[in-house]
Scaffold this active site. Structure first.
Site, PDB file in Angstrom:
ATOM      1  N   CYS A  28       6.836   4.063  -2.856  1.00  0.00           N
ATOM      2  CA  CYS A  28       7.392   4.643  -1.641  1.00  0.00           C
ATOM      3  C   CYS A  28       6.290   5.311  -0.812  1.00  0.00           C
ATOM      4  CB  CYS A  28       8.531   5.597  -1.977  1.00  0.00           C
ATOM      5  SG  CYS A  28       9.472   6.164  -0.541  1.00  0.00           S
ATOM      6  N   LYS A  44       5.561   7.650 -10.649  1.00  0.00           N
ATOM      7  CA  LYS A  44       5.294   8.170  -9.314  1.00  0.00           C
ATOM      8  C   LYS A  44       4.826   9.621  -9.380  1.00  0.00           C
ATOM      9  CE  LYS A  44       7.448   8.561  -4.735  1.00  0.00           C
ATOM     10  NZ  LYS A  44       8.686   8.369  -3.959  1.00  0.00           N
ATOM     11  N   GLU A  56      10.921  -0.889  -5.167  1.00  0.00           N
ATOM     12  CA  GLU A  56      11.207   0.384  -5.829  1.00  0.00           C
ATOM     13  C   GLU A  56      12.657   0.415  -6.301  1.00  0.00           C
ATOM     14  OE1 GLU A  56      11.245   5.154  -4.595  1.00  0.00           O
ATOM     15  OE2 GLU A  56      11.268   3.589  -3.059  1.00  0.00           O
TER      16      GLU A  56
END
Length: 504
Positions: free
Chosen positions: A384, A334, A273
């Protein structure tokens, strides 16, 4: 029952506190999954003879102790990387822990009501009530399903295989059912006490038998198309990550690791990430990445920032798939942002966290479960803590993902239990969906996991690493992939009907 000073007060609250401790010890890295099978017994024992209001406080005590012991690392993150004063960080943490504790308080008060309505056999509604509260943790206020009880059983792979049928919430149901059965056997009355033990015991044996059968067959290891993948771990400290003087060194590290992985045969190489300090689509340095993809003839999955400018400027935490031609072939944005990490909820109310607001900034959330092309197949990524949302990963598989990846930056957590907890939850997604999982973490734990949750390779924390392994691109959909969290919603239905039941 009204608690006064003395035994009548101390004993039930001691039992509730003991449940909080046992729940904490059910998860990595300080405990053992065996604790989960009896963790709720003290609380259930106390609640079955408590008034509703006292049950609420008993549950809150258990919840606050549990979450204080498992997410203890949050204040340090807010102080060290969010610039928040120590007192403010601990206050925000306390509010958050109390909020999470309310779910266990809701569980306790519901059980107290059901025991009053049905007698002590009402304890056997505990699995349905518990999973109802876990659904709340997943969906209320964008959710925070960190360490649902079922995650505790990932190390027991024989048990965890049932997640391919009922998901992590189904594993939670089983664990709570054992707790409720033990509690009822202890405090119940009459010969009927043996019936729950027989039913729960039979289900447990079936789960174990299924797990042994699934692991022994391991048919998914011989299905699909073979692919060599790599997860690279640059080990960039959080202090260096956005240091402009370090950006060339960081990029050089990842490019070298990419070439090393390609030399070892990797066809798909996964970066962590936010691996680039720059938005990949808007910076001339991206050509160094694209030329490396062309030179190595590999696909690169890159964690980066994306900027969209139309009526207003929006920033996304994103992942780009760069093909062997050097072109970006797909983008995932995301969808589940981290509270206090990528946005600050209730900014007006939490006016005293203004330093954190400035440090965090404000990302926008993606709006679709976008899978990324790889030759004739599809790859998903979860960024994440998105990997802890079972429904999101299921949605990506139903969108066509043949391989799961997850990219993260766990440098924030330091040497706490958090990276171990995060990795354990990621393994559950592989089992649920029957897919290989590739995890690239900036400072670890990176790993490659097979469709049964077995670790093929993994890194240590805070080391540079290049993990290369063979996986398979799979298309079969598990039973859980087809039905989703139907068992959990049945638990919700049972809870609503039971709480609404009125004896004539």
């Amino acid at each position: 029952m009204d608690y006064t000073l003395g035994t009548a007060f101390v004993r039930p609250f001691s039992l509730a506190a003991f449940t909080g401790l046992l729940l904490t010890l059910s998860f990595p890295s300080v405990g053992h999954p065996l604790f989960a099978w009896v963790a709720l017994v003290p609380l259930l024992t106390a609640v079955c003879s408590a008034t509703s209001i006292n049950a609420f406080w008993l549950g809150l005590v258990a919840g606050v102790i549990h979450f204080s012991g498992t997410i203890y690392w949050i204040p340090t993150v807010m102080v060290d990387f969010g610039g928040l004063p120590v007192a403010a960080a601990w206050f925000v943490h306390l509010v958050f822990v109390i909020f999470l504790g309310l779910f266990i308080a809701g569980f306790a008060i519901s059980i107290a009501v059901l025991v009053k309505q049905f007698g002590r056999v009402g304890l056997m509604f505990a699995p349905a009530v518990w999973v109802t509260m876990e659904l709340g943790r997943i969906y209320l206020f964008t959710g925070f399903p960190w360490l649902l009880l079922g995650y505790s059983q990932v190390p027991f792979l024989v048990i965890a295989q049932a997640a391919s049928i009922v998901g992590v919430l189904g594993i939670s149901i089983l664990v709570v059912a054992v707790n409720a059965t033990v509690s009822y056997s202890w405090v119940g009355r009459g010969n009927v006490r043996s019936l729950p033990a027989m039913v729960t015991g039979s289900v447990f044996v079936l789960v174990v038998a299924f797990g042994v059968w699934r692991l022994e067959r391991s048919v998914l290891l011989n299905k699909g198309t073979s692919l060599t993948v790599a997860a690279v771990q640059g080990n960039v400290s959080q202090d260096d990550k956005w240091n402009r003087t370090r950006r060339d060194t960081i990029l050089t590290t990842y490019l070298k690791q990419t070439r090393d992985a390609a030399a070892a045969g990797a066809e798909l190489i996964v970066w962590p990430e936010a691996a680039t300090q720059f938005p990949l689509a808007h910076d001339e340095r991206s050509e160094m990445i694209r030329s490396t993809a062309r030179a190595t003839n590999t696909h690169l999955l890159i964690g980066t920032t994306e900027i969209q400018t139309d009526e207003q400027t929006r920033y996304y935490n994103a992942a780009h798939m760069v093909g062997p031609s050097g072109a970006t072939t797909g983008v995932y944005r995301k969808q589940h942002l981290v509270p206090f990490g990528e946005y600050v909820p209730l900014q007006d109310a939490l006016f005293f966290v203004s330093p954190l607001v400035e440090a965090v900034g404000s990302f926008s959330a993606g709006r679709s479960a976008q899978v990324l092309p790889f030759q004739d197949d599809w790859v998903s990524t979860a960024i994440c803590y998105e990997i802890i949302y079972p429904g999101l990963v299921r949605e990506l598989v139903l969108a066509g993902a043949d391989l799961l990846t997850t990219i993260t930056n766990d440098a924030w957590f330091g040497l706490t239990a958090a990276p171990h907890q995060h990795f354990q939850m990621a393994r559950m997604r592989a089992i649920e969906q029957g897919r290989y999982l590739v995890r690239s973490a900036n400072t670890g734990i990176s790993g490659i996991v097979d469709p049964y949750g077995r670790i093929i390779s993994r890194s240590a924390l805070f080391e540079e690493a290049v993990l290369v392994s063979e996986v398979r691109l799979l298309t079969d959909v598990t039973f859980y992939g087809r039905i989703g969290d139907v068992p959990a919603y049945l638990g919700l239905l049972v809870t609503v009907l039971a709480l609404g039941w009125r004896r004539r």
